[in-house]
Enzyme design. Structure first.
Site, mmCIF file in Angstrom:
data_model
loop_
_atom_site.group_PDB
_atom_site.id
_atom_site.type_symbol
_atom_site.label_atom_id
_atom_site.label_comp_id
_atom_site.label_asym_id
_atom_site.label_seq_id
_atom_site.Cartn_x
_atom_site.Cartn_y
_atom_site.Cartn_z
ATOM 1 N N CYS A 160 -27.412 -7.787 28.096
ATOM 2 C CA CYS A 160 -27.955 -7.606 29.448
ATOM 3 C C CYS A 160 -28.110 -6.114 29.757
ATOM 4 O O CYS A 160 -28.944 -5.453 29.167
ATOM 5 C CB CYS A 160 -27.081 -8.325 30.479
ATOM 6 S SG CYS A 160 -27.930 -8.546 32.050
ATOM 7 N N HIS A 167 -26.546 -13.892 28.355
ATOM 8 C CA HIS A 167 -25.119 -13.594 28.286
ATOM 9 C C HIS A 167 -24.364 -14.626 27.449
ATOM 10 O O HIS A 167 -23.925 -15.634 28.001
ATOM 11 C CB HIS A 167 -24.519 -13.625 29.699
ATOM 12 C CG HIS A 167 -24.774 -12.401 30.509
ATOM 13 N ND1 HIS A 167 -24.005 -11.262 30.395
ATOM 14 C CD2 HIS A 167 -25.699 -12.130 31.448
ATOM 15 C CE1 HIS A 167 -24.452 -10.339 31.248
ATOM 16 N NE2 HIS A 167 -25.479 -10.850 31.894
ATOM 17 N N GLU A 177 -21.353 -14.482 26.451
ATOM 18 C CA GLU A 177 -19.954 -14.603 26.883
ATOM 19 C C GLU A 177 -19.825 -15.479 28.125
ATOM 20 O O GLU A 177 -18.730 -15.889 28.472
ATOM 21 C CB GLU A 177 -19.347 -13.214 27.101
ATOM 22 C CG GLU A 177 -19.644 -12.546 28.431
ATOM 23 C CD GLU A 177 -21.056 -11.975 28.554
ATOM 24 O OE1 GLU A 177 -21.895 -12.231 27.674
ATOM 25 O OE2 GLU A 177 -21.325 -11.280 29.555
#
Lengths: 269, 970
Positions: free
Chosen positions: A95, A223, A225
């Site tokens: 990002c 993302h 994660e």
């Protein structure tokens, strides 16, 4: 060997903790370093195998997202960073980290020329921040260590400036060398074709992430994660209910974890 | 010499496309180019190294404007307004030129729009109005010819020039007539030239007490002393209305009802008490698990948002983040929430601040867009997820919108072996101010001045938050410094600035001395009283033992954060401020904090809504249902949910948009500790319109729904706490105070019944707009008396959470709770332009029975989906479920003798619609054995219709578009 990851923080980066959690869960050792501390002691990069530039809002996206942080790195940390990526290491920009890595010219690094800005990651076509779950296809022909196993991923994006732009020559070169690593697709697996919301930002050729030539540097807007566990998913309650009816246990891990596991595997082998 | 650097964006810049779209919608086909402009006097600003840091060569070019445009519109900031982009450019200038001196490196940002197409100057002016706010920004328009003639746009350096003459403390004579004292309170201290400094907001009674105090001290007051007392004694800080004796309630509404409710619940709970720190700190804290506490605070930022929607809202959200950072020794902000009350953005009432109609209020759409963007910027930039919120519409919010912002924080229960929620400034501790510098921002809160802002009066009314400066400070303090034990106490600088933060913390040590000249300023020339009460953002105040000050300040410097010792906490019993060695304030701490005279209040109450309308029964309620789904208070607010990052920190479990049909939900669940199975459940509820009938019903309904939503999502009522935010109007009128007293009494009763303690609250008592209509007639627009109840709960295991979307065809649909003839104040009546009389009354005893049973069913994992019945009643709840699941429902409502309209749209509280898998039916019904209000009303259908037999049959897809269309374009 257990590889070590260094995750940058400071000036508005904000995903360092969950990114560290992801790497540690996958079996790496990790530490968070404020950019100013790393500038004071750049030798630290010699001791780690993975560099992660996490998501966030460095400098509030002022002067273009990722730009100011990249300029700071370029002016104060360029040589150590260049030496780091030229070693057999892994680098990931997620990002805001993706925008920083692109502004630094660590991707696409055509002809191994790191440092040249060839792609821009700029304002969404909607000119609106978009936080939503999207579907991604991994380029099967990419030999990036990050993307081993290929397939598709369902993880979120959250950005106001995620639109990859570049000139035709660069695009062709990226395609030819399989550096277009991750693309937005529709849930049925077909290409997003620039259509909102499947392609959430109007990105050229539905690009969600690219690598350098070696594949060791990955820059992606989504993302992983935030989609590493099943309970994080937007369809978690549907999956959970279905599993209960079938008397099954839901897997703990979800698509995003694959990237972090791949990093661990790369250094384990 | 000023240099202008013009960075031209590419042709398909999303920001340009959006403006093109807006102009296209008005019928003009145009092409817009966006140019980011930076202006600076530093010689290096003209050099390539700096310029190349500002432009990405792939999509931008520097100082090469295209020639084919018809209009140029430039928007930049007025002097003194926070310019975040300018600050970043300045940092790049310092980096690229290696200039770390005190040279003038300031950079100023502005944005130039080049417009090509058939638009008039008026059209461009209208665009400028939409894109800017004249309170804080300048807009310059040039035709192509003018642009050519002038050789482009001017290089503007919006520097602040202040006359240093003002930088002294003035003596104020208080031995004056009552009339003059009243004028002093209302209009503020008089300047030499006869102008006034803005309202002190001190009543005659208060000023008489202050006069008597200084008489005893044997001297005149200084301006800074009066300003300090005005801040400390303000409604905003002292909550005088909630503290004053009211009718027979001698100890006031807050102590007698709100605080007493919590005390009684805590006592009853004994060892099961979840409260840890309530009402005493910047936020309220409860137990999360054996290792952590969570704290919660909800603030309002209504008046500033009416003036500058973006600035007001961003300042609100980053301000409440600081409340969380100022909880105990400093909690990490882990979740944000929001709630907005607006007028219909499609309406455009003509309200003015002046009788001549020269000073218009911002339109509802302008306010909505600005507020939404302000919280977006503040929350997203700070890296705090914003999963939960709401928007409520009523045209009486045209005068003042309500802007609620909340932050939940996480803090270890103990730090270095000591309870983390306890802190105390000790005598001898240094007073350290950290974060941003002090300017004239926000002096006297948001006092509006109709005088155009110029160089001499930099935007004092408005503040703009700088989330990145705050983020740097927050990360350094909370994540790195806190656990080193370098400070004894911390609090934020909000309302009243240093006067309030230092004054409050000094209550613990017993006094303070501040050397005001050591406070770092944004620009020279500020008067000492201004420095002292300025509400400049992004600042925390710390109490630091002298042996740690150097280490703390040096550490913050390495993180790019400025911190300064500005004084010492003492035990002198005096509040002392000096200015270059001269004492300019010396008040007794007792007088400062407890000298405020009591003002007993009297109330009256009249119930509204005397009659019920007589409605014809319809054969088909399909059209009504579709119309209801499109009502502003019911339709989807997806455009906000997707703009607010709810996934950052990676803990989002139950999201703002639920089910494949993406229904905008009222409840969220977030894991603040990734390795723990526990989650934080949040919800909020309010029913402003019910106040038109009875404010007690309004308040109880809000509290009930805020609690019920927690239970429906899988929470435990025993681990649920509440926050109250009263947004009232005209609180100097006995009738409004009567409504207030009724509301407070009602929530005392219900909270004690549910055993859900209040842990924090805030009030905003004068949400009135006094101005003029288009004909110059004086008008007053008052927000309806509104209580927002925010709930926070802990769920033991997020695997037991329940979303609102039905999961599978064939599942059974149950209605839990009783539907009564309670359409008074409902969305349905409002749709039909009625108020009615039968406002929903909340039966706490019956509801609690249900919540306990439902909680058990959820823990036993018997529920496939659950949705509270709220605005719009059962019909709307069923439609939302159909949309969320993208499924049909086949429903048969039991005949209970109620009218069809009441069955479908009554807003009776305490109800939940759940779906249950057939294999769980037996266990589910056994769970509710003996509970008479568990009704099986149908099933999730294998069809594409919501069928409510004898009422309506509507395609789910039609409900879906009715629900999603109204605000889609925002």
């Amino acid at each position: 060997m257990t590889a070590s990851v260094l995750i940058l923080s400071g000036y508005g980066l904000n995903c360092e903790e969950e990114t560290l959690y992801a790497f540690e869960y996958a079996g790496l050792k990790g530490r968070i370093r404020h950019i100013n501390d790393l500038i004071e002691n750049p030798k630290e990069l010699d001791d780690v195998q993975v560099l992660a530039v996490p998501g966030g809002f460095s400098y509030g996206d002022d002067t273009g997202s990722g730009n100011a942080f990249a300029q700071k790195m370029k002016l104060a940390l360029w040589e150590p960073v260049r030496r780091f990526v030229e070693r057999d290491t892994l680098t990931i920009g997620i990002c805001n980290g993706c925008q920083i890595v692109a502004n630094l010219g660590l991707v696409p690094g055509i002809n191994k020329k790191y440092g040249e800005r060839l792609v821009a990651v700029t304002y969404n076509m909607t000119a609106r921040y978009q936080c939503r779950w999207i579907d991604l296809s991994i380029n099967d022909n990419s030999d990036s260590p990050w993307l081993q196993g290929g397939g598709t991923m369902h993880i979120p994006v959250a950005h106001g400036e995620g639109r990859f732009m570049m000139d035709e020559t660069t695009l062709k070169s990226l395609k030819d060398s399989n550096q277009v690593a991750i693309s937005y697709i529709k849930p049925d697996g077909s290409t997003a074709g620039g259509e909102f919301p499947y392609n959430p930002n109007g990105s050229t050729a539905d690009i969600a992430g690219i690598t350098d030539e070696s594949g060791r540097v990955l820059a992606l807007m989504p993302h992983p994660e935030r989609g590493m566990f099943t309970w994080q998913r937007d369809d978690y309650h549907e999956l959970k209910d279905q599993a209960a009816r079938e008397g099954k246990e839901l897997p703990e891990e979800s698509d995003g974890m694959r990237l972090f596991r791949n990093a661990a595997r790369y250094f384990a082998s | 010499m000023a240099y202008r650097i013009e960075v031209l964006g590419h042709q398909e810049d999303g920001r340009a496309l959006r403006i093109q779209k807006a102009l296209d919608a008005k019928g003009a086909e145009v092409c817009v180019r966006v140019v980011d402009v930076y202006t600076s006097e530093h010689p290096a600003a003209n050099d390539k190294p700096f310029r190349s840091t500002l432009a990405n060569p792939v999509v931008q070019s520097v100082n090469t404007l295209p020639d084919d445009f018809d209009w140029a519109l430039e928007i930049g900031f007025l002097p003194g307004v926070t310019d975040n982009i300018g600050h970043t450019a300045e940092e790049l200038l310092r980096l690229s030129s290696n200039d770390n001196s005190d040279n003038e490196t300031a950079c100023y940002s502005s944005r130039l729009y080049l417009i090509k197409g058939p638009v008039s100057r008026e059209d461009v002016q209208a665009l400028a109005y939409d894109l800017s706010n004249r309170l804080i920004q300048r807009a310059t328009i040039k035709s192509r010819a003018e642009f050519k003639k002038d050789g482009g746009m001017e290089a503007v350096l919006p520097k602040v020039h202040l006359d240093n003459k003002g930088a002294v403390a003035d003596e104020i004579e208080l031995e004056i007539s009552d009339q003059a004292l009243e004028a002093l309170g209302r209009q503020g201290i008089e300047n030499e030239d006869g102008s006034r400094r803005g309202p002190l907001g001190l009543s005659l009674l208060y000023l008489q007490a202050i006069r008597d105090y200084f008489k005893k001290e044997g001297r005149n007051a200084k301006d800074i002393e009066l300003e300090t007392l005005a801040q400390t004694w303000s409604e905003h800080c002292k909550h005088t209305i909630f503290a004053s004796p009211i009718d027979e309630v001698q100890d006031g509404l807050y102590r007698h009802y709100i605080k007493r409710a919590t005390n009684e619940i805590r006592e009853k709970r004994g060892d099961d008490d979840i409260c840890v720190s309530v009402f005493s700190d910047n936020a309220g804290g409860i137990i999360f698990d054996e290792n952590y506490l969570i704290c919660d605070k909800v603030e309002t930022h209504n008046s500033p948002s009416a003036l500058d929607p973006f600035g007001g809202a961003i300042t609100g959200i980053v301000g409440v983040n600081r409340d969380c950072m100022g909880f105990g020794l400093g909690a990490k902000p882990v979740i944000n929430r929001y709630g907005f009350c607006f007028a219909d953005p499609r309406s455009n009432p003509k309200y003015f601040r002046d009788p001549k109609g020269a000073d218009p209020m911002l339109s509802p759409a302008h306010i909505l867009n600005g507020v939404v963007a302000g919280v977006e910027s503040g929350g997203n930039c700070s890296g705090i997820p914003t999963p939960q919120g709401f928007v409520y519409f009523d045209d009486r919010f045209a005068g003042k919108p309500l802007v609620f912002v909340g932050t939940i924080g996480l803090i270890p229960r103990t730090i270095n072996g000591k309870p983390a929620h306890i802190k105390k400034a000790r005598p001898g501790d240094k007073i350290v101010m950290a974060g941003g510098r002090v300017g004239r921002d926000g002096i006297h809160g948001a006092t509006f001045s109709s005088v155009a802002l110029d160089e001499g009066s930099p935007a004092t009314a408005v503040q703009i938050g700088d989330p990145i400066t705050q983020k740097k400070m927050s990360d350094a303090l909370i994540k790195e410094i806190r656990d080193k034990g370098w400070y004894s106490a911390i609090t934020d600088n909000g309302a009243g600035g240093l006067s309030s933060s230092v004054g409050e913390m000094a209550g613990q040590s017993g006094g303070f001395h501040v050397a005001l000249e050591s406070v770092p300023l944004k620009y020279p020339g500020m008067a000492p009283w201004e420095t002292w009460i300025s509400e400049s953002q992004e600042r925390m105040t710390l109490a630091v033992p002298p042996e740690h000050t150097d280490a703390l300040i040096a550490f913050l410097a390495r993180r790019g954060v400025e911190a300064t010792v500005i004084g010492t906490y003492t035990d002198s019993g005096r509040a002392q401020v000096s200015w270059h060695g001269e004492t300019i304030m010396d008040l007794s701490m007792d007088f400062l904090h407890d000298g405020i005279p009591e003002t007993p209040l009297k109330t009256t109450f009249t119930r509204g809504g005397t009659t019920e309308p007589k409605l014809e029964e319809k054969s088909d309620y399909g059209p009504d249902l579709l119309a209801m789904m499109g009502r502003l208070n019911i339709c989807s607010k997806e455009f906000i949910a997707t703009q607010y990052d709810h996934e950052v920190q990676a803990g989002s479990v139950l999201k703002p948009l639920q089910g494949p049909g993406r229904v905008y939900a009222e409840t969220s669940i977030t894991k603040p500790v990734l390795s723990s199975p526990k989650g934080v459940i949040l919800s909020q509820a309010l029913f402003p319109r019910y106040s038109d009938i009875d404010s007690a019903a309004m308040a109880a309904a809000g509290l009930d729904l805020a609690v019920r939503n927690i239970i429906a999502a899988g929470g435990d009522i025993k681990h649920t706490a509440l926050l109250d935010n009263f947004c009232w109007c005209s609180s100097d009128e006995p009738e409004r105070l009567g409504q207030l007293k009724r509301a407070v009494t009602a929530i005392y009763d219900l909270a004690v019944k549910y055993e859900t303690p209040f842990i924090s609250g805030k009030d905003s008592m004068f949400n009135d707009f006094k101005g003029y209509d288009a004909s110059g007639k004086a008008i007053k627009v008052s927000a309806p008396p509104t209580l927002l109840v925010s709930s926070i709960g802990v769920i033991d295991d997020v695997r037991k959470s329940v979303s609102l979307a039905p999961k599978a065809p064939g599942d059974l649909v149950y209605l839990l709770g009783t539907t009564k003839d309670e359409l008074g104040g409902s969305e349905y009546y409002d749709h039909l332009k009625h108020l009615g009389s039968n406002v929903p009354e909340t039966d706490g005893h019956q509801n609690l029975r249900l919540y306990k049973l439902l909680g058990r069913a959820t823990r036993d994992r018997l529920i496939a989906s659950a949705l509270s019945v709220g605005l719009g009643g059962l019909g709307v709840a069923l439609a939302k479920k159909a949309i969320a699941g993208q499924m049909g429902l086949d429903i048969t409502l039991p005949d209970t003798g109620l009218s069809k309209a009441a069955l479908l749209f009554s807003e009776s509280t305490g109800r939940v619609v759940v779906t249950v898998a057939p294999q769980n039916r037996k266990a589910f019904e056994r769970n509710f054995k003996g509970y008479e209000h568990c009704h099986m009303i149908g099933s999730v259908a294998f069809s594409e219709n919501l069928t409510i037999r004898n009422f309506a049959k509507v395609k789910t897809s039609m409900l879906d578009s009715a629900y999603k269309l109204p605000l889609k374009g925002y």
